[in-house]
Design a protein around this motif. Structure first.
Motif, PDB file in Angstrom:
ATOM      1  N   MET A 139      -3.002   4.025   2.397  1.00 49.21           N
ATOM      2  CA  MET A 139      -2.252   4.136   1.144  1.00 49.21           C
ATOM      3  C   MET A 139      -2.298   5.598   0.708  1.00 49.21           C
ATOM      4  SD  MET A 139      -2.716   1.848  -2.229  1.00 49.21           S
ATOM      5  CE  MET A 139      -1.845   2.179  -3.740  1.00 49.21           C
ATOM      6  N   CYS A 166      -5.276   6.834  -1.850  1.00 46.28           N
ATOM      7  CA  CYS A 166      -5.889   5.814  -2.699  1.00 46.28           C
ATOM      8  C   CYS A 166      -7.386   5.868  -2.432  1.00 46.28           C
ATOM      9  CB  CYS A 166      -5.352   4.433  -2.366  1.00 46.28           C
ATOM     10  SG  CYS A 166      -6.141   3.130  -3.327  1.00 46.28           S
ATOM     11  N   HIS A 224      -6.313   0.092  -7.701  1.00 48.23           N
ATOM     12  CA  HIS A 224      -6.284   1.229  -6.783  1.00 48.23           C
ATOM     13  C   HIS A 224      -6.904   2.425  -7.498  1.00 48.23           C
ATOM     14  CE1 HIS A 224      -3.311  -0.974  -4.318  1.00 48.23           C
ATOM     15  NE2 HIS A 224      -2.786  -1.329  -5.471  1.00 48.23           N
ATOM     16  N   TRP A 266       0.839  -1.161   0.000  1.00 46.51           N
ATOM     17  CA  TRP A 266       0.000   0.000   0.000  1.00 46.51           C
ATOM     18  C   TRP A 266       0.883   1.221   0.000  1.00 46.51           C
ATOM     19  CZ3 TRP A 266      -1.305  -4.429   2.840  1.00 46.51           C
ATOM     20  CH2 TRP A 266      -2.503  -5.028   2.444  1.00 46.51           C
ATOM     21  N   PHE A 302     -11.110   0.762  -2.654  1.00 50.47           N
ATOM     22  CA  PHE A 302     -10.773  -0.220  -1.631  1.00 50.47           C
ATOM     23  C   PHE A 302      -9.859  -1.293  -2.219  1.00 50.47           C
ATOM     24  CE2 PHE A 302     -11.413  -4.122   0.789  1.00 50.47           C
ATOM     25  CZ  PHE A 302     -10.945  -3.671   2.009  1.00 50.47           C
ATOM     26  N   CYS A 303      -8.692  -1.481  -1.587  1.00 49.42           N
ATOM     27  CA  CYS A 303      -7.678  -2.358  -2.191  1.00 49.42           C
ATOM     28  C   CYS A 303      -7.070  -3.289  -1.159  1.00 49.42           C
ATOM     29  CB  CYS A 303      -6.608  -1.504  -2.860  1.00 49.42           C
ATOM     30  SG  CYS A 303      -5.832  -0.334  -1.732  1.00 49.42           S
TER      31      CYS A 303
HETATM   32 CU1  CUA Z   1      -4.867   1.250  -2.966  1.00 51.98          CU
HETATM   33 CU2  CUA Z   1      -6.960   1.607  -1.908  1.00 51.98          CU
END
Ligand code: CUA
Length: 315
Positions: A191, A180, A145, A109, A183-184
């Motif tokens: 992030m 970011c 992302h 991240w 959602f990752c």
């Molecule tokens: Cu990368 Cu949320």
């Protein structure tokens, strides 16, 4: 509010802000009209003393039908003009401006920024010249992302095996917060990144320094040399991180070539201090759950200190 799109600081963000304002004001006008009309109708046609049975029923009214079809058509036509204009403005930076080209790698991240015009990479902090457009090509090496600097631009999806483009420009020097926005995974919210906009001369000096730093200089100081030994040989740091010109060429973690001059650690999470870096090295999971960064809790206080000093000497 460091992350507010309602406080635009550049042309790309301003176009979006103006569009959002126009839509909001139109929506408020429509909402108020409907509320007032509803209240009027309820009051005007309320049941009065002496009313008996059902009031007269009306079926169909061509004039009204045409009117309430035409009004929304007109509102949408008014909105379409600035929307199309914004789409063209956001498609590419002004042709006569000399844009800075940067490739952005979003990873779980953190972010790496590759300066394509100058051939160097830095992690998590993007330095840009004020008043000049920045052309970004964004991609990911893991999951999807989304790249967002609320005060400078809209968002752009960061997708594996795909290169998306976005441009922005900062009109004022300063520090801008990035985040970011898709959602990752576990540490999506952590992030983050920073954009530092500086005057052109300062930017040029920074680029020169970065280009010079592409040639690795081994430390001569005993403590720093001990730190280097830990980073390059005893621990596996070099396998995941890159330090330009050295044997460390890993791409799993952020580029550390200029860690010492960065203001933040762990992708914009903490101030870059020796104590914070020690906390991070000892237990990164406690700070960024799910990170691939392993713990280095077994280092002696002396070795930890040497490693931190070595990392912070990289500028
Ligand atoms: Cu990368 Cu949320």
């Amino acid at each position: 509010m460091p992350q507010s799109p309602l406080d635009p600081k550049g042309p790309a963000a301003r176009v979006l802000y103006e569009l959002l304002s126009l839509q909001t004001y139109l929506a408020i006008a429509v909402g108020v009209f409907i509320a007032v009309a509803s209240i009027y109708v309820i009051y005007r046609f309320r049941e009065k003393p002496g009313d008996t049975g059902e009031p007269p029923q009306i079926k169909g009214n061509h004039k009204l039908e045409i009117l309430w079809t035409l009004i929304p058509v007109l509102i949408l036509a008014v909105l379409a003009v600035p929307t199309v204009r914004a789409a063209f403005v956001l498609a590419a930076p002004p042709r006569d401006a000399k844009a800075l080209n940067v490739k952005v790698y979003g990873k779980q991240w953190f972010w790496d920024f590759e300066y394509l015009d100058h051939k160097f990479t830095v992690g998590n902090e993007l330095v840009i010249p004020v008043g000049r457009p920045v052309n970004l090509t964004v991609t990911s090496t893991d999951v999807i992302h989304s790249f967002w600097i609320p005060k400078l631009a809209g968002t752009i999806d960061v997708i594996p095996n795909r290169e998306n483009k976005i441009w922005f420009q900062a009109d004022e020097p300063g520090e801008y917060y990035g985040q970011c926005k898709e959602f990752c995974g576990a540490s999506h919210a952590k992030m983050r990144f920073r954009v530092r906009a500086v005057p052109q001369a300062e930017f040029d000096a920074w680029v020169q320094k970065r280009v010079a730093a592409q040639k690795y200089e081994a430390p001569t100081d005993a403590v720093l040399a001990r730190g280097e030994q830990i980073f390059m040989k005893e621990k596996t740091c070099y396998a995941c991180h890159a330090i330009a010109g050295s044997n460390a060429e890993g791409q799993v973690g952020p580029n550390l070539t200029n860690l010492g001059e960065r203001k933040t650690l762990a992708a914009g999470l903490m101030d870059n201090t020796a104590d914070n870096l020690k906390l991070w090295l000892k237990d990164p999971q406690a700070i960024k759950p799910g990170t691939s960064m392993p713990k280095f809790a077994d280092l002696s206080a002396q070795d930890l200190d040497a490693l931190v000093k070595y990392l912070q000497s990289r500028k």
